[in-house]
Design a protein around this motif. Sequence first.
Motif, PDB file in Angstrom:
ATOM      1  N   TYR A   1       0.874  -1.123   0.200  1.00  0.00           N
ATOM      2  CA  TYR A   1       0.017   0.230   0.028  1.00  0.00           C
ATOM      3  C   TYR A   1       1.005   0.972  -0.019  1.00  0.00           C
ATOM      4  O   TYR A   1       1.735   1.488   0.890  1.00  0.00           O
ATOM      5  CB  TYR A   1      -1.055  -0.092   1.029  1.00  0.00           C
ATOM      6  N   GLU A   2       0.789   2.101  -1.130  1.00  0.00           N
ATOM      7  CA  GLU A   2       1.723   3.370  -1.322  1.00  0.00           C
ATOM      8  C   GLU A   2       1.530   4.286  -0.340  1.00  0.00           C
ATOM      9  O   GLU A   2       2.345   4.971   0.159  1.00  0.00           O
ATOM     10  CB  GLU A   2       1.501   3.755  -2.631  1.00  0.00           C
ATOM     11  N   GLY A   3       0.265   4.363   0.230  1.00  0.00           N
ATOM     12  CA  GLY A   3      -0.149   5.206   1.367  1.00  0.00           C
ATOM     13  C   GLY A   3       0.661   5.236   2.752  1.00  0.00           C
ATOM     14  O   GLY A   3       0.542   5.817   3.678  1.00  0.00           O
ATOM     15  N   LEU A   4       0.866   3.722   2.883  1.00  0.00           N
ATOM     16  CA  LEU A   4       1.792   3.205   4.073  1.00  0.00           C
ATOM     17  C   LEU A   4       3.085   3.298   4.305  1.00  0.00           C
ATOM     18  O   LEU A   4       3.730   3.128   3.108  1.00  0.00           O
ATOM     19  CB  LEU A   4       1.124   1.931   4.541  1.00  0.00           C
ATOM     20  N   THR A   5       3.441   3.240   5.387  1.00  0.00           N
ATOM     21  CA  THR A   5       5.071   3.414   5.498  1.00  0.00           C
ATOM     22  C   THR A   5       5.649   1.765   5.352  1.00  0.00           C
ATOM     23  O   THR A   5       4.608   0.986   5.387  1.00  0.00           O
ATOM     24  CB  THR A   5       5.502   4.006   6.923  1.00  0.00           C
ATOM     25  N   VAL A   6       6.945   1.712   5.084  1.00  0.00           N
ATOM     26  CA  VAL A   6       7.324   0.297   5.345  1.00  0.00           C
ATOM     27  C   VAL A   6       6.928  -0.379   6.551  1.00  0.00           C
ATOM     28  O   VAL A   6       6.456  -1.479   6.464  1.00  0.00           O
ATOM     29  CB  VAL A   6       8.844   0.095   4.899  1.00  0.00           C
ATOM     30  N   ALA A   7       7.091   0.195   7.651  1.00  0.00           N
ATOM     31  CA  ALA A   7       6.716  -0.549   8.863  1.00  0.00           C
ATOM     32  C   ALA A   7       5.272  -1.080   9.105  1.00  0.00           C
ATOM     33  O   ALA A   7       4.787  -1.833   9.376  1.00  0.00           O
ATOM     34  CB  ALA A   7       7.010   0.419  10.062  1.00  0.00           C
ATOM     35  N   GLU A   8       4.271   0.104   8.493  1.00  0.00           N
ATOM     36  CA  GLU A   8       2.919  -0.121   8.514  1.00  0.00           C
ATOM     37  C   GLU A   8       2.538  -1.131   7.520  1.00  0.00           C
ATOM     38  O   GLU A   8       1.846  -1.921   7.785  1.00  0.00           O
ATOM     39  CB  GLU A   8       2.062   1.222   8.267  1.00  0.00           C
ATOM     40  N   ASN A   9       3.253  -1.305   6.424  1.00  0.00           N
ATOM     41  CA  ASN A   9       2.913  -2.314   5.351  1.00  0.00           C
ATOM     42  C   ASN A   9       3.410  -4.022   5.944  1.00  0.00           C
ATOM     43  O   ASN A   9       2.510  -4.823   5.897  1.00  0.00           O
ATOM     44  CB  ASN A   9       3.567  -2.219   4.193  1.00  0.00           C
ATOM     45  N   LEU A  10       4.515  -3.892   6.693  1.00  0.00           N
ATOM     46  CA  LEU A  10       4.813  -5.128   7.517  1.00  0.00           C
ATOM     47  C   LEU A  10       3.958  -5.267   8.541  1.00  0.00           C
ATOM     48  O   LEU A  10       3.570  -6.628   8.660  1.00  0.00           O
ATOM     49  CB  LEU A  10       6.436  -4.883   8.165  1.00  0.00           C
TER      50      LEU A  10
END
Length: 109
Positions: free
Chosen positions: A97-106
């Motif tokens: 999800y491009e609107g999320l940070t890497v940490a949020e995607n994880l």
Amino acid sequence: MSEPLADALPWPVAADALRRRIAGRLVLSSVDLRVAAGEAVGVVGDNGAGKTTLLRTLSGLLRPQGGTLRIFGHDPQTSLDLTRRRIGVVAHEPYLYEGLTVAENLRLF
């Protein structure tokens, strides 16, 4: 209840007669599959052959509409957490999800 060990099972991945329809079209028709412990599997075929549907079904993202599926002895639909802890799927697209940070995607995945 503890998880079964891969080497204690004859087939960590076992599918029998899997069926799935998408938009009324039969995409998986009586798919039988056995994957041994430590075995790596690649799925190849023409566009529309059912590769993505098969992988989504094996990983618990889609429910088979027929047949049986066991991942390390568990039904992914009733033991999804146990299943997901034991498998890995590498897709050709990241599906982030491009609107999320890497940490949020994880955290999401």
